[in-house]
Write a protein that holds these residues in place. Structure first.
Motif, PDB file in Angstrom:
ATOM      1  N   GLU A   1      -0.228   0.775 -77.971  1.00  0.00           N
ATOM      2  CA  GLU A   1      -0.158  -0.692 -77.992  1.00  0.00           C
ATOM      3  C   GLU A   1      -1.485  -1.345 -77.572  1.00  0.00           C
ATOM      4  O   GLU A   1      -2.001  -2.223 -78.255  1.00  0.00           O
ATOM      5  CB  GLU A   1       0.968  -1.123 -77.044  1.00  0.00           C
ATOM      6  N   GLN A   2      -2.033  -0.896 -76.448  1.00  0.00           N
ATOM      7  CA  GLN A   2      -3.250  -1.530 -75.925  1.00  0.00           C
ATOM      8  C   GLN A   2      -4.450  -1.240 -76.832  1.00  0.00           C
ATOM      9  O   GLN A   2      -5.268  -2.113 -77.083  1.00  0.00           O
ATOM     10  CB  GLN A   2      -3.509  -1.050 -74.481  1.00  0.00           C
TER      11      GLN A   2
ATOM     12  N   LYS B   1      -4.350  -0.738 -79.970  1.00  0.00           N
ATOM     13  CA  LYS B   1      -4.157  -1.527 -81.182  1.00  0.00           C
ATOM     14  C   LYS B   1      -4.777  -2.916 -80.995  1.00  0.00           C
ATOM     15  O   LYS B   1      -5.516  -3.399 -81.850  1.00  0.00           O
ATOM     16  CB  LYS B   1      -2.649  -1.633 -81.434  1.00  0.00           C
ATOM     17  N   ILE B   2      -4.494  -3.535 -79.861  1.00  0.00           N
ATOM     18  CA  ILE B   2      -5.032  -4.880 -79.597  1.00  0.00           C
ATOM     19  C   ILE B   2      -6.551  -4.821 -79.491  1.00  0.00           C
ATOM     20  O   ILE B   2      -7.270  -5.679 -80.021  1.00  0.00           O
ATOM     21  CB  ILE B   2      -4.390  -5.484 -78.336  1.00  0.00           C
TER      22      ILE B   2
ATOM     23  N   ASP C   1      -9.270  -6.779 -81.779  1.00  0.00           N
ATOM     24  CA  ASP C   1     -10.330  -7.612 -81.209  1.00  0.00           C
ATOM     25  C   ASP C   1     -11.715  -7.089 -81.587  1.00  0.00           C
ATOM     26  O   ASP C   1     -12.680  -7.841 -81.600  1.00  0.00           O
ATOM     27  CB  ASP C   1     -10.176  -7.702 -79.686  1.00  0.00           C
TER      28      ASP C   1
ATOM     29  N   THR D   1      -5.024 -12.195 -83.028  1.00  0.00           N
ATOM     30  CA  THR D   1      -4.685 -11.873 -81.637  1.00  0.00           C
ATOM     31  C   THR D   1      -4.795 -13.124 -80.753  1.00  0.00           C
ATOM     32  O   THR D   1      -5.522 -14.069 -81.058  1.00  0.00           O
ATOM     33  CB  THR D   1      -5.592 -10.772 -81.051  1.00  0.00           C
ATOM     34  N   HIS D   2      -4.081 -13.079 -79.619  1.00  0.00           N
ATOM     35  CA  HIS D   2      -4.171 -14.159 -78.626  1.00  0.00           C
ATOM     36  C   HIS D   2      -5.634 -14.421 -78.275  1.00  0.00           C
ATOM     37  O   HIS D   2      -6.082 -15.565 -78.234  1.00  0.00           O
ATOM     38  CB  HIS D   2      -3.427 -13.755 -77.347  1.00  0.00           C
ATOM     39  N   ARG D   3      -6.342 -13.332 -78.022  1.00  0.00           N
ATOM     40  CA  ARG D   3      -7.734 -13.421 -77.605  1.00  0.00           C
ATOM     41  C   ARG D   3      -8.595 -14.131 -78.660  1.00  0.00           C
ATOM     42  O   ARG D   3      -9.439 -14.965 -78.328  1.00  0.00           O
ATOM     43  CB  ARG D   3      -8.212 -11.977 -77.432  1.00  0.00           C
TER      44      ARG D   3
ATOM     45  N   GLN E   1      -3.237 -17.254 -71.834  1.00  0.00           N
ATOM     46  CA  GLN E   1      -2.224 -17.217 -72.896  1.00  0.00           C
ATOM     47  C   GLN E   1      -1.232 -18.362 -72.828  1.00  0.00           C
ATOM     48  O   GLN E   1      -0.613 -18.710 -73.829  1.00  0.00           O
ATOM     49  CB  GLN E   1      -1.485 -15.881 -72.856  1.00  0.00           C
TER      50      GLN E   1
ATOM     51  N   VAL F   1       0.925  -9.277 -79.114  1.00  0.00           N
ATOM     52  CA  VAL F   1      -0.320  -9.146 -79.877  1.00  0.00           C
ATOM     53  C   VAL F   1      -0.904 -10.515 -80.240  1.00  0.00           C
ATOM     54  O   VAL F   1      -2.057 -10.825 -79.915  1.00  0.00           O
ATOM     55  CB  VAL F   1      -0.093  -8.339 -81.183  1.00  0.00           C
ATOM     56  N   GLY F   2      -0.111 -11.340 -80.902  1.00  0.00           N
ATOM     57  CA  GLY F   2      -0.642 -12.631 -81.332  1.00  0.00           C
ATOM     58  C   GLY F   2       0.331 -13.363 -82.240  1.00  0.00           C
ATOM     59  O   GLY F   2       1.546 -13.228 -82.092  1.00  0.00           O
TER      60      GLY F   2
END
Ligand code: CA
Length: 238
Positions: free
Chosen positions: A88-89, A91-92, A96, A176-178, A193, A223-224
């Protein structure tokens, strides 16, 4: 580019997954080349100039984030990553680092084809300033900065419009959120967020018939966000 003749590079060490992908992609008329590690994959990008890359995050020689970073130094080619639930991490981080979208294993052919079509469509699209984006009842005039639901204008704030524009630019693909926080509020706010929750909540109340069950502004949990593009039509403003 002709979507049906697109050349797709698979970078995946697992033979069973490669076989599934090959079967599923060749059925659609897409052409396929393969690499079973990161170094060979990067070399094939230079030598074969594919239209799209499907990249597994768990490779024997390099991690997917490093492959994504190296690949982005070479090319703007669309990248779809394949990740296991345990990644999961990563992937983000790969998103990014410049990957465009992802699929979590196991996935089906339908999901795979939808993602690839969204990626290939975005590559082919040029974005003149006069463009009008339409999906379902939602219509966004990007030049006039106007938003309509079923031809009724909806008043949205400048920040809401920027968030919507970012999602339209990546229509059908995750953002993504970022990425959203960085682009709208700046690099110092990439962890805030709650900004997104507030503004995306407001947008949903304005654009969705049922904000609790969105039709356009979808959440990719953890993720987003993703703008759904069933029946997407893009036309030029008159
Ligand atoms: Ca693997």
């Amino acid at each position: 580019m002709n979507e049906t003749a697109a050349l797709i590079l698979l970078i995946e060490d697992d033979e069973q997954t490669r076989r599934f992908l090959k079967g599923s992609l060749s059925h659609k008329g897409w052409r396929i080349i393969e690499a079973d590690n990161g170094k060979a994959g990067l070399a094939m990008i230079k030598n074969h100039n594919p239209d799209l890359v499907i990249l597994d995050l768990g490779l024997p020689d390099m991690d997917g984030i490093s492959v994504t970073k190296r690949l982005r130094q070479l090319s703007e080619i669309p990248v779809l990553i394949l990740s296991a639930r345990s990644q999961e991490q990563n992937k983000i981080m790969a998103l990014d680092a410049g990957a465009d979208d992802y699929l979590t294993k196991p996935f089906g052919s339908g999901e795979l084809h939808a993602r690839l079509q969204a990626l290939l469509r975005r590559t082919r699209r040029t974005m003149p300033v006069s463009e009008v984006f339409v999906t379902g009842l939602l219509k966004v005039d990007l030049a006039q900065r106007k938003v309509f639901i079923a031809d009724n204008e909806v008043r949205i704030t400048p920040i809401e419009f920027r968030l919507l524009s970012i999602l339209i630019r990546q229509a059908g693909l995750v953002v993504t959120h970022r990425q959203m926080l960085k682009e709208v509020w700046g690099a110092e706010h990439i962890n805030d967020q709650h900004y997104l929750r507030i503004y995306m909540g407001q947008l949903r109340h304005k654009l969705e018939i049922n904000p609790a069950r969105p039709r356009y502004l979808m959440t990719d949990v953890g993720v987003g966000y993703r703008l759904a593009i069933d029946d997407v039509v893009t036309e030029l403003a008159q």
